[in-house]
Design a protein around this motif. Structure first.
Motif, short mmCIF file in Angstrom:
data_model
loop_
_atom_site.label_atom_id
_atom_site.label_comp_id
_atom_site.label_asym_id
_atom_site.label_seq_id
_atom_site.Cartn_x
_atom_site.Cartn_y
_atom_site.Cartn_z
N MET A 122 0.83 -1.19 0.00
CA MET A 122 0.00 0.00 0.00
C MET A 122 0.87 1.25 0.00
SD MET A 122 -1.35 0.18 3.98
CE MET A 122 -2.08 1.80 3.78
N GLU A 123 0.33 2.32 -0.55
CA GLU A 123 1.06 3.59 -0.56
C GLU A 123 0.87 4.29 0.78
OE1 GLU A 123 1.22 7.82 -3.03
OE2 GLU A 123 -0.01 6.14 -3.77
N LEU A 124 1.99 4.59 1.42
CA LEU A 124 1.93 5.26 2.71
C LEU A 124 1.61 6.75 2.53
CD1 LEU A 124 5.03 3.64 4.44
CD2 LEU A 124 2.63 3.08 4.82
N LYS A 125 0.83 7.28 3.45
CA LYS A 125 0.42 8.67 3.38
C LYS A 125 1.49 9.57 4.00
CE LYS A 125 -4.48 7.42 3.65
NZ LYS A 125 -4.86 7.90 2.31
N ARG A 126 1.48 10.82 3.57
CA ARG A 126 2.42 11.80 4.13
C ARG A 126 1.83 12.41 5.40
NH1 ARG A 126 3.93 15.96 -0.51
NH2 ARG A 126 5.45 16.67 1.07
N VAL A 127 2.71 12.82 6.31
CA VAL A 127 2.29 13.34 7.61
C VAL A 127 2.94 14.70 7.85
CG1 VAL A 127 2.18 12.90 10.10
CG2 VAL A 127 2.12 10.98 8.49
N VAL A 128 2.14 15.66 8.29
CA VAL A 128 2.65 17.00 8.55
C VAL A 128 2.27 17.46 9.95
CG1 VAL A 128 2.71 17.73 6.14
CG2 VAL A 128 0.60 18.03 7.47
N VAL A 129 2.94 18.49 10.42
CA VAL A 129 2.64 19.12 11.72
C VAL A 129 1.82 20.38 11.46
CG1 VAL A 129 3.59 20.15 13.81
CG2 VAL A 129 4.80 18.25 12.70
N ARG A 158 0.23 7.38 8.58
CA ARG A 158 0.80 6.83 7.33
C ARG A 158 0.00 5.64 6.83
NH1 ARG A 158 6.65 4.97 8.06
NH2 ARG A 158 7.03 5.48 5.88
N LEU A 159 -0.49 4.83 7.78
CA LEU A 159 -1.24 3.62 7.42
C LEU A 159 -2.71 3.89 7.17
CD1 LEU A 159 0.38 1.20 10.03
CD2 LEU A 159 0.72 1.15 7.54
N GLY A 160 -3.15 5.14 7.30
CA GLY A 160 -4.53 5.48 7.05
C GLY A 160 -5.48 5.15 8.17
N LYS A 161 -4.96 5.02 9.40
CA LYS A 161 -5.80 4.66 10.55
C LYS A 161 -6.50 5.87 11.17
CE LYS A 161 -4.48 0.32 10.37
NZ LYS A 161 -5.42 -0.75 9.93
N ALA A 162 -6.09 7.07 10.82
CA ALA A 162 -6.72 8.29 11.32
C ALA A 162 -6.26 9.45 10.45
CB ALA A 162 -6.34 8.55 12.78
N ASN A 163 -7.03 10.54 10.47
CA ASN A 163 -6.66 11.74 9.72
C ASN A 163 -5.69 12.62 10.50
OD1 ASN A 163 -8.29 11.14 7.50
ND2 ASN A 163 -10.07 12.18 8.39
N ALA A 164 -5.79 12.59 11.82
CA ALA A 164 -4.97 13.48 12.65
C ALA A 164 -4.84 12.92 14.05
CB ALA A 164 -5.57 14.88 12.70
N PHE A 165 -3.79 13.37 14.74
CA PHE A 165 -3.57 13.01 16.15
C PHE A 165 -3.15 14.22 16.95
CE2 PHE A 165 -3.27 8.65 14.64
CZ PHE A 165 -3.82 7.93 15.69
N VAL A 166 -3.68 14.30 18.17
CA VAL A 166 -3.09 15.15 19.19
C VAL A 166 -2.05 14.28 19.88
CG1 VAL A 166 -3.48 16.54 21.25
CG2 VAL A 166 -5.28 16.32 19.52
N THR A 167 -0.80 14.71 19.84
CA THR A 167 0.26 13.91 20.45
C THR A 167 1.22 14.81 21.21
OG1 THR A 167 1.89 12.15 20.02
CG2 THR A 167 1.74 13.94 18.39
N GLY A 168 2.18 14.21 21.88
CA GLY A 168 3.14 14.96 22.69
C GLY A 168 3.35 14.28 24.02
N GLY A 169 3.62 15.07 25.05
CA GLY A 169 3.88 14.47 26.36
C GLY A 169 3.88 15.50 27.46
#
Length: 415
Positions: free
Chosen positions: A1-8, A180-191
């Motif tokens: 599968m084609e992996l998606k691009r991810v941006v901040v 990248r795998l298409g499991k979600a459109n966006a994430f809130v992440t960090g720590g």
């Protein structure tokens, strides 16, 4: 599968250097130390009496009284940083599919203050377990992403990552991979982390991990300096919004940069010490760069783990020289822990933010508090000592290494 691009597309921060991204970044670039005598508890009997606390923090500025009772300070920092990042990315605007937004959050320790308070109260009693009904949900390390998802109604993948000082880099890496795998459109992440208390400082003191330079706290964090004697504890929270590229473009989102790699390895060597030759650190950088075929010669800046510990700084330097060869002498290296202290599980988040803003501003924040070269460290490398340096930053790498031998790196690239 084609992996998606991810941006901040969003950033948020509450740190020892400021209660916003802008204030934190300004102080980083200006080489400001966040270290000072601890104000939160009586340190008179402790070996270390200073840390990088969030200054003048009052939870009532952010939460009502009932909310404060339900939230450990580490979760408070998480919600504050996430609020800023969500607003920055406009991820709560009309048209956002909440089913396709997730939250992955890193912390090394979680609600240690809550655990300490409950244990002390119990020990003072008659043995009857009169514990707060909020004890468990305040303490557990996964509750911060839970709170964030409940506030915004985000129903995508939701969990916490715990890998000591690599925790938030692992969170960012997991969010990157799932998008990248298409499991979600966006994430809130960090720590986020909030371990500046009797248990946190006393515990690290017993390991002889903390600097004891009580006579001069502001210069105590000395990465790569011959006189370094341990790290300075920090606290706070930093959030990144990671988003699938086409999704971000379609809604007209502001894009800071692209995430182009994430690596994870183990030292399999020692409980707290790094591999002396930096083998795990070497492999994690190589793996992160391989994700999108980034050649080592393309990297302009490395925000190193650089904790100011005797063994760790040497091992990381060896690993960088092995991975980058002659190019190691052409890139900028800096440890922003010299200013923020070590945010433990949140270190990867604040240091990723520093990489992202270096790309956006073409300036590398410094490593402060360098007084004497260490003969065991190659000082021909550009550690960006003393002052920030202007340079074109197209690719930046952030390293984090944790107790237990956990290593994680993430790579950011200008669009």
């Amino acid at each position: 599968m084609e992996l998606k691009r991810v941006v901040v597309t969003g950033l948020g921060a509450i740190t020892p250097l400021g209660k916003t991204v802008e204030e934190t970044w300004t102080n980083l670039v200006n080489g400001v130390s966040g270290s000072a005598p601890i104000a939160r508890f009586d340190t008179s009997k402790f070996k270390t009496k200073f840390a990088c606390e969030v200054k003048d923090y009052d939870p009532k500025e952010y939460f009502d009284r009932k909310e404060v009772r339900k939230l450990d300070i580490y979760a408070q920092f998480a919600l504050i940083a996430a609020d800023q990042a969500v607003a920055d990315a406009e991820l709560d605007s009309e048209g956002i599919d909440q089913n396709e937004v997730g939250v992955i959050w890193g912390t090394g320790i979680g609600g240690i203050k809550t655990f300490l308070d409950e244990a002390v109260d119990y020990a003072k009693g008659d043995g009857t377990p009169r514990l707060s009904p909020f004890f468990i949900p305040k303490m557990i390390a996964d509750i911060a992403p839970g709170h964030i998802s409940m506030k915004y109604g985000y129903r995508g993948p939701n969990f916490g990552t715990v890998s000591a000082c690599a925790s938030s880099t692992n969170a960012i890496g997991e969010a990157y991979n799932l998008i990248r795998l298409g499991k979600a459109n966006a994430f809130v992440t960090g720590g986020s982390e909030a371990a500046i208390n009797e248990a946190g400082v006393g515990g690290f003191n017993s390991m002889q991990a903390l600097s004891t330079r009580n006579d001069d706290p502001q210069t105590a964090s000395r990465p790569f300096d011959k006189g370094r004697d341990g790290f300075v504890m920090g606290e706070g929270g930093v959030s990144l919004i990671l988003e699938e590229y086409e999704h971000a473009v379609a809604r007209g989102a502001k894009i800071y940069c692209e995430v182009v790699g994430a690596g994870m390895t183990a030292d399999a060597h020692h409980l707290t010490a790094p591999h002396p030759e930096g083998l795990g650190a070497k492999r994690v950088m190589v793996n992160a760069l391989k994700d999108n075929g980034i050649d080592p010669s393309e990297v302009d800046y490395i925000n190193v783990h650089g904790t100011s510990t005797p063994l760790g700084d040497i091992a990381e330097t060896k690993a960088i020289k092995e991975v980058f060869g002659d190019h190691a002498y052409k890139l900028n290296i800096s440890s922003t822990k010299s200013m923020t202290g070590h945010l433990l599980g949140a270190a990867g988040a604040i240091e990723s933010m520093a990489c992202i803003l270096a790309i956006n501003n073409d300036i590398v924040p410094p490593t402060i508090n360098h007084f004497e070269d260490d003969p065991d460290i190659d000082n021909k490398l550009n550690f960006t000592f003393h002052k920030a340096q202007e340079r074109k930053v197209k690719v930046a790498l952030s390293n984090t290494f944790g107790f237990g031998g956990h290593n994680a790196s993430v790579v950011f690239k200008a669009l």
